[in-house]
Design a protein around this motif. Sequence first.
Motif, PDB file in Angstrom:
ATOM      1  N   TYR A 116      52.001  49.109  69.335  1.00 45.64           N
ATOM      2  CA  TYR A 116      53.326  49.514  69.810  1.00 45.64           C
ATOM      3  C   TYR A 116      53.294  49.851  71.301  1.00 45.64           C
ATOM      4  O   TYR A 116      54.181  49.422  72.059  1.00 45.64           O
ATOM      5  CB  TYR A 116      53.847  50.716  69.018  1.00 45.64           C
ATOM      6  N   PHE A 117      52.270  50.571  71.727  1.00 46.21           N
ATOM      7  CA  PHE A 117      52.180  50.960  73.139  1.00 46.21           C
ATOM      8  C   PHE A 117      52.110  49.737  74.050  1.00 46.21           C
ATOM      9  O   PHE A 117      52.872  49.626  75.021  1.00 46.21           O
ATOM     10  CB  PHE A 117      50.955  51.854  73.359  1.00 46.21           C
ATOM     11  N   ALA A 169      63.221  47.064  68.761  1.00 41.92           N
ATOM     12  CA  ALA A 169      62.784  46.120  67.730  1.00 41.92           C
ATOM     13  C   ALA A 169      61.295  46.289  67.425  1.00 41.92           C
ATOM     14  O   ALA A 169      60.882  46.228  66.265  1.00 41.92           O
ATOM     15  CB  ALA A 169      63.074  44.680  68.171  1.00 41.92           C
ATOM     16  N   SER A 170      60.488  46.526  68.479  1.00 38.32           N
ATOM     17  CA  SER A 170      59.048  46.722  68.277  1.00 38.32           C
ATOM     18  C   SER A 170      58.780  47.987  67.482  1.00 38.32           C
ATOM     19  O   SER A 170      57.915  48.013  66.599  1.00 38.32           O
ATOM     20  CB  SER A 170      58.322  46.794  69.626  1.00 38.32           C
ATOM     21  N   LEU A 171      59.521  49.053  67.794  1.00 40.91           N
ATOM     22  CA  LEU A 171      59.342  50.307  67.063  1.00 40.91           C
ATOM     23  C   LEU A 171      59.679  50.113  65.585  1.00 40.91           C
ATOM     24  O   LEU A 171      58.920  50.551  64.698  1.00 40.91           O
ATOM     25  CB  LEU A 171      60.242  51.390  67.664  1.00 40.91           C
ATOM     26  N   SER A 178      56.664  50.102  62.897  1.00 45.36           N
ATOM     27  CA  SER A 178      56.766  51.217  61.945  1.00 45.36           C
ATOM     28  C   SER A 178      56.878  50.711  60.512  1.00 45.36           C
ATOM     29  O   SER A 178      56.195  51.213  59.605  1.00 45.36           O
ATOM     30  CB  SER A 178      57.980  52.095  62.274  1.00 45.36           C
ATOM     31  N   THR A 179      57.737  49.720  60.314  1.00 40.42           N
ATOM     32  CA  THR A 179      57.900  49.139  58.982  1.00 40.42           C
ATOM     33  C   THR A 179      56.594  48.524  58.502  1.00 40.42           C
ATOM     34  O   THR A 179      56.177  48.711  57.353  1.00 40.42           O
ATOM     35  CB  THR A 179      59.008  48.067  58.995  1.00 40.42           C
ATOM     36  N   TYR A 232      51.633  48.474  55.293  1.00 41.08           N
ATOM     37  CA  TYR A 232      50.177  48.319  55.341  1.00 41.08           C
ATOM     38  C   TYR A 232      49.484  49.528  54.727  1.00 41.08           C
ATOM     39  O   TYR A 232      48.523  49.400  53.972  1.00 41.08           O
ATOM     40  CB  TYR A 232      49.716  48.138  56.788  1.00 41.08           C
ATOM     41  N   MET A 233      49.965  50.720  55.072  1.00 39.97           N
ATOM     42  CA  MET A 233      49.328  51.937  54.576  1.00 39.97           C
ATOM     43  C   MET A 233      49.488  52.028  53.055  1.00 39.97           C
ATOM     44  O   MET A 233      48.529  52.356  52.340  1.00 39.97           O
ATOM     45  CB  MET A 233      49.947  53.152  55.262  1.00 39.97           C
ATOM     46  N   LEU A 234      50.693  51.735  52.553  1.00 41.97           N
ATOM     47  CA  LEU A 234      50.925  51.808  51.114  1.00 41.97           C
ATOM     48  C   LEU A 234      50.119  50.752  50.361  1.00 41.97           C
ATOM     49  O   LEU A 234      49.416  51.065  49.389  1.00 41.97           O
ATOM     50  CB  LEU A 234      52.422  51.634  50.818  1.00 41.97           C
TER      51      LEU A 234
END
Length: 472
Positions: free
Chosen positions: A73-74, A272-274, A278-279, A284-286
């Motif tokens: 993101y950065f 849009a990137s955020l 984030s989505t 990915y984490m789930l």
Amino acid sequence: MDTPSTLHITNDPTQKNLDDDGREKRTGTWITASAHIITAVIGSGVLSLAWAIAQLGWIAGPAVLMAFSLITYFTSTLLADAYRAPDPVYGKRNYTYMDVVRASLGGKKVQLCGIAQYVNLVGVTIGYTITASISIVAVKRSNCFHDNGHDAHCKPSNYPYMIVFALIQMVLSQIPNFHKLSWLSIVAAVMSFAYSLIGLGLSIAEVAGGVHTKTTLTGTEVGINLSGSEKVWHTFQAIGDIAFAYAYSTVLIEIQDTLKSYPPENKMMKRASLIGVSTTTLFYMLCGCIGYAAFGNDAPGNFLTGFGFYEPFWLIDIANVCIAIHLIGAYQVFCQPIFGFVEMKCAQRWPESKFITSERAVNVPCCGAYPVNMFRLVWRTAYVTITALIAMIFPFFNSFLGLIGAGSFYPLTVYFPIEMYIARVKIPKFSFTWVWLKILSYTCLIISLVAAVGSVQGLLTDLKKYQPFKTE
């Protein structure tokens, strides 16, 4: 005297369809850009994250996922500000990643950027041809087992489905550019959510069912089935899988070039990137963590296959069909920059050629008039054909993707965005900001090299057991 002329141009209907630089008017919004990003990022790589978490464990796995989310993101915000130069809002538009690097850095770095970007894009399109065929074959196998019993010989060939995938891409490749691709990206993004949710739901059901699986803080354990060196290789590959699962910088500028000029493109692209990152991180984490909880240290490379080819066969069939549909759209997101680059260069080289530059309208049922260009028809069909042939000859080509990704992740996602930011803002050498940006850059370089080493080891393993045109 100038006012009437200006008013005349403004009221000219042809001018209303043109942008501030005379090109076709852009109509993209942060919603369509988010769809493009999700289509590019939430690829089939989400399916391997349970395996990646299993190699790293409960501590390092989620930490690495989050670290690459923040880095991606950065650096994407830095890259979004480089779209217009020298001013990020009022400067001149740059239509491709190479144009951005040329405007900010110049020199041989432009060629380095081009090599990294286009080699990666070609590799991804070949890999997607393979992966889509594998998903359809999985549907055939599950139906075969369901109809004929679990002991049936169910090993359909991938090759017919690679041909079908290529035929579909030949048609879709005639979509002129990214600006006309929004609907396909939205469909693909919905499909990516669908198969991720199915995999997530099946994993939760597995955990709720009380099946005992062994998970550890450090992941897979060295023992009878895993040597110390294999643990190291698998760790390297897992880091690489996670790093490259976030890499969409190869198409970020091309996505940003679809946005309307107002509100400013860089602000909309950051939004849009955020949303996209984030989505993606949430899914990915789930999928990674719950998939690891479901399968433990024995998590498969594709966590959908961990549920077997049996029951609920219909639900796994739906997930695999969603993967195939998603990859149809993702293929177009990644090949459009290649198409645009080649066609732009050929138009510049042979501007008088009617074959290259002329278009004629063809009436397509239910779609109305559609612009057809003979060069675009021949060249794009040839590209899809060649990528399909390579996929059929080297069906283990997915092993190359880690290596190709290792060569493109660092320069495209980290190095160029940071270097362009330093040059644009004129950050003093050895200042605090300069030092920590350099530390970030070199850390990611080491990670890319580590992932490349792991990918080479995996490639050598595949080559040892390679048999051309053999059904797996």
